[in-house]
Design a protein around this motif. Structure first.
Motif, PDB file in Angstrom:
ATOM      1  N   ARG A 178      -3.026  -8.578  11.707  1.00  0.00           N
ATOM      2  CA  ARG A 178      -3.647  -7.800  12.780  1.00  0.00           C
ATOM      3  C   ARG A 178      -4.147  -8.659  13.935  1.00  0.00           C
ATOM      4  N   LEU A 179      -4.236  -9.959  13.740  1.00  0.00           N
ATOM      5  CA  LEU A 179      -4.767 -10.831  14.786  1.00  0.00           C
ATOM      6  C   LEU A 179      -3.865 -10.835  16.016  1.00  0.00           C
ATOM      7  N   LYS A 180      -4.490 -10.815  17.193  1.00  0.00           N
ATOM      8  CA  LYS A 180      -3.789 -10.975  18.455  1.00  0.00           C
ATOM      9  C   LYS A 180      -4.296 -12.238  19.140  1.00  0.00           C
ATOM     10  N   PRO A 181      -3.516 -12.836  20.025  1.00  0.00           N
ATOM     11  CA  PRO A 181      -3.985 -14.047  20.702  1.00  0.00           C
ATOM     12  C   PRO A 181      -5.281 -13.773  21.469  1.00  0.00           C
ATOM     13  N   PRO A 182      -6.292 -14.622  21.319  1.00  0.00           N
ATOM     14  CA  PRO A 182      -7.556 -14.373  22.020  1.00  0.00           C
ATOM     15  C   PRO A 182      -7.475 -14.781  23.490  1.00  0.00           C
ATOM     16  N   VAL A 183      -8.259 -14.112  24.309  1.00  0.00           N
ATOM     17  CA  VAL A 183      -8.397 -14.525  25.705  1.00  0.00           C
ATOM     18  C   VAL A 183      -9.050 -15.894  25.773  1.00  0.00           C
ATOM     19  N   SER A 184      -9.999 -16.122  24.884  1.00  0.00           N
ATOM     20  CA  SER A 184     -10.797 -17.349  24.910  1.00  0.00           C
ATOM     21  C   SER A 184     -11.305 -17.643  23.510  1.00  0.00           C
ATOM     22  N   TYR A 185     -11.606 -18.916  23.245  1.00  0.00           N
ATOM     23  CA  TYR A 185     -12.324 -19.238  22.017  1.00  0.00           C
ATOM     24  C   TYR A 185     -13.663 -18.489  21.984  1.00  0.00           C
ATOM     25  N   ALA A 186     -14.192 -18.181  23.175  1.00  0.00           N
ATOM     26  CA  ALA A 186     -15.500 -17.539  23.287  1.00  0.00           C
ATOM     27  C   ALA A 186     -15.441 -16.021  23.150  1.00  0.00           C
ATOM     28  N   THR A 187     -14.243 -15.457  22.916  1.00  0.00           N
ATOM     29  CA  THR A 187     -14.119 -14.001  22.752  1.00  0.00           C
ATOM     30  C   THR A 187     -13.564 -13.635  21.379  1.00  0.00           C
ATOM     31  N   ARG A 241     -14.558 -21.958  31.821  1.00  0.00           N
ATOM     32  CA  ARG A 241     -15.579 -20.935  31.627  1.00  0.00           C
ATOM     33  C   ARG A 241     -16.973 -21.560  31.578  1.00  0.00           C
ATOM     34  N   MET A 242     -17.091 -22.703  30.929  1.00  0.00           N
ATOM     35  CA  MET A 242     -18.399 -23.338  30.798  1.00  0.00           C
ATOM     36  C   MET A 242     -18.927 -23.864  32.131  1.00  0.00           C
ATOM     37  N   LEU A 243     -18.041 -24.096  33.078  1.00  0.00           N
ATOM     38  CA  LEU A 243     -18.473 -24.542  34.401  1.00  0.00           C
ATOM     39  C   LEU A 243     -19.199 -23.443  35.163  1.00  0.00           C
ATOM     40  N   SER A 244     -18.853 -22.193  34.908  1.00  0.00           N
ATOM     41  CA  SER A 244     -19.429 -21.088  35.663  1.00  0.00           C
ATOM     42  C   SER A 244     -20.546 -20.366  34.906  1.00  0.00           C
ATOM     43  N   GLN A 245     -20.327 -20.060  33.648  1.00  0.00           N
ATOM     44  CA  GLN A 245     -21.309 -19.309  32.869  1.00  0.00           C
ATOM     45  C   GLN A 245     -21.208 -19.708  31.404  1.00  0.00           C
ATOM     46  N   PRO A 246     -22.200 -20.439  30.876  1.00  0.00           N
ATOM     47  CA  PRO A 246     -22.120 -20.870  29.478  1.00  0.00           C
ATOM     48  C   PRO A 246     -21.980 -19.685  28.530  1.00  0.00           C
ATOM     49  N   PRO A 247     -20.899 -19.597  27.773  1.00  0.00           N
ATOM     50  CA  PRO A 247     -20.750 -18.488  26.818  1.00  0.00           C
ATOM     51  C   PRO A 247     -21.676 -18.673  25.622  1.00  0.00           C
ATOM     52  N   SER A 248     -21.918 -17.595  24.907  1.00  0.00           N
ATOM     53  CA  SER A 248     -22.859 -17.654  23.796  1.00  0.00           C
ATOM     54  C   SER A 248     -22.421 -16.728  22.662  1.00  0.00           C
ATOM     55  N   LEU A 281     -26.491 -18.958  19.940  1.00  0.00           N
ATOM     56  CA  LEU A 281     -25.873 -20.255  20.181  1.00  0.00           C
ATOM     57  C   LEU A 281     -25.251 -20.248  21.576  1.00  0.00           C
ATOM     58  N   VAL A 282     -25.624 -21.210  22.418  1.00  0.00           N
ATOM     59  CA  VAL A 282     -25.110 -21.302  23.780  1.00  0.00           C
ATOM     60  C   VAL A 282     -24.268 -22.566  23.911  1.00  0.00           C
ATOM     61  N   LEU A 283     -23.030 -22.412  24.389  1.00  0.00           N
ATOM     62  CA  LEU A 283     -22.144 -23.554  24.618  1.00  0.00           C
ATOM     63  C   LEU A 283     -22.484 -24.172  25.973  1.00  0.00           C
ATOM     64  N   LEU A 284     -22.779 -25.464  26.006  1.00  0.00           N
ATOM     65  CA  LEU A 284     -23.288 -26.095  27.220  1.00  0.00           C
ATOM     66  C   LEU A 284     -22.246 -26.893  27.989  1.00  0.00           C
ATOM     67  N   GLU A 285     -21.515 -27.756  27.296  1.00  0.00           N
ATOM     68  CA  GLU A 285     -20.524 -28.580  27.987  1.00  0.00           C
ATOM     69  C   GLU A 285     -19.532 -29.151  26.991  1.00  0.00           C
ATOM     70  N   PRO A 286     -18.293 -29.412  27.456  1.00  0.00           N
ATOM     71  CA  PRO A 286     -17.320 -30.045  26.554  1.00  0.00           C
ATOM     72  C   PRO A 286     -17.682 -31.505  26.305  1.00  0.00           C
ATOM     73  N   ILE A 287     -17.372 -31.986  25.114  1.00  0.00           N
ATOM     74  CA  ILE A 287     -17.586 -33.389  24.780  1.00  0.00           C
ATOM     75  C   ILE A 287     -16.384 -33.895  23.997  1.00  0.00           C
ATOM     76  N   ALA A 288     -16.194 -35.209  24.010  1.00  0.00           N
ATOM     77  CA  ALA A 288     -15.190 -35.808  23.133  1.00  0.00           C
ATOM     78  C   ALA A 288     -15.660 -35.638  21.692  1.00  0.00           C
ATOM     79  N   GLU A 289     -14.727 -35.420  20.793  1.00  0.00           N
ATOM     80  CA  GLU A 289     -15.126 -35.248  19.400  1.00  0.00           C
ATOM     81  C   GLU A 289     -15.795 -36.514  18.891  1.00  0.00           C
ATOM     82  N   PRO A 290     -17.030 -36.416  18.381  1.00  0.00           N
ATOM     83  CA  PRO A 290     -17.716 -37.595  17.861  1.00  0.00           C
ATOM     84  C   PRO A 290     -16.938 -38.226  16.708  1.00  0.00           C
TER      85      PRO A 290
END
Length: 330
Positions: A178-187, A241-248, A281-290
């Protein structure tokens, strides 16, 4: 390989175990090595990458608890203070180069930085149940898949093996279909498919599940529209997306009732179970994987205990074995 009767079992409300911990720890270690071997056979070895959910995208995040979980657990990240976090989104494939569209299920793993300097993790996926009830059935299905792909098992025999597990894998397969491709990881809605036990200040124990609910809502694409996007469109979309509005995301805690299974990740609980909003939970900025980031879902703090789910308990050694191999450059 161990049979169902040999599974590491415990009473999720009392914490008692039926068998020797040392015996089962060794069984889990042996099976973890075999499981990682089989995962490596799915798409080959990709040095430096995880053996599952290989390709990933990390963000710095902040979690603000609502305080509503505090009466039910002493876990420090579910009280009343803001907690720093790292979030890793991923596809489910063993191949880090596989296009987003070709890996239907997505993952969201969250690592909370605890006040005492430790960490705890929640691992979620976009399907509500797992496809295997025990480590032995997981191994049987994975081995059958690999042997069939390699031409070492006739398809007729493979069908017999898969049919043996159809009862436990059915709900997972239907959800995946039933899964469909998501618009975003945040959706996406992400389910932490295993049962955990919340422990309050008086020692009372309550079985729960966790869910991450996107504040943006769940939004998907057609296969046709997703096929026109870059292979890594989800990473690029989330960066913008994170540049304009941090998703949560809202963290829901779902409370089990008498008779709800705690030891079977292939079964859903009824949809009418009580829920509380434990925080945002609020996503703030991308980072390199630690380096050395390990999202082990069995790493729980005081106030949370593992249930008697054999797949959950099996993950500790499997994650450790995968980490050992990727840290060694393999």
């Amino acid at each position: 390989m161990f049979s169902d009767s040999e599974n590491h079992r415990s009473d999720p409300l009392s914490g008692s175990t039926a068998d020797s911990a040392d015996k089962h720890d060794q069984l889990y270690v042996t099976e973890a090595e075999e499981a990682v071997d089989e995962l490596e056979r799915v798409s080959g070895v990709h040095p430096g990458y995880r053996r599952a959910h290989a390709g990933g995208f990390c963000c710095r995040a902040s979690f603000l608890p609502s305080g509503k979980a505090a009466p039910f657990t002493t876990a420090p990240h579910l009280q009343d203070r803001e907690i720093k976090a790292i979030v890793r989104f991923s596809g489910s494939s063993t191949d880090p180069a596989l296009a987003d569209l070709l890996s239907p299920a997505k993952g969201m793993a969250v690592q909370f930085a605890l006040p005492d300097g430790g960490v705890t993790n929640m691992v979620g996926v976009t399907v509500p149940v797992f496809f295997a009830r025990t480590p032995s059935s997981f191994m049987d299905m994975l081995t059958t898949l690999n042997r069939t792909k390699a031409g070492k098992m006739p398809k007729s025999e493979a069908l017999i093996h898969f049919a043996r597990h159809f009862g436990e894998s059915r709900q997972s397969l239907l959800a995946l279909k039933r899964l469909k491709p998501p618009v975003s990881y945040a959706t996406n809605l992400y389910y932490c498919i295993h049962v955990y036990i919340l422990v309050d200040a008086e020692g009372r124990r309550r079985p729960v599940k966790f869910e991450w609910i996107p504040d943006l809502g769940v939004h998907t694409l057609s296969i046709h529209d997703a096929a026109a996007l870059p292979d890594d469109y989800l990473e690029k979309e989330l960066e913008l997306r994170m540049l304009s509005q941090p998703p949560s995301f809202k963290l829901n805690i779902v409370f089990g009732e008498e008779g709800d299974p705690t030891d079977d990740p292939t079964k859903r609980w009824p949809s009418d179970r009580a829920r509380i909003n434990a925080g945002r939970l609020v996503l703030l900025e991308p980072i390199a994987e630690p380096r050395g980031l390990l999202m082990d879902p069995t790493a729980v703090p005081e106030g949370i205990a593992l249930s008697d789910d054999p797949i959950l308990n099996f993950r500790r050694e499997t994650y450790a074995e995968s980490m050992k191999r990727r840290s060694g450059g393999h």
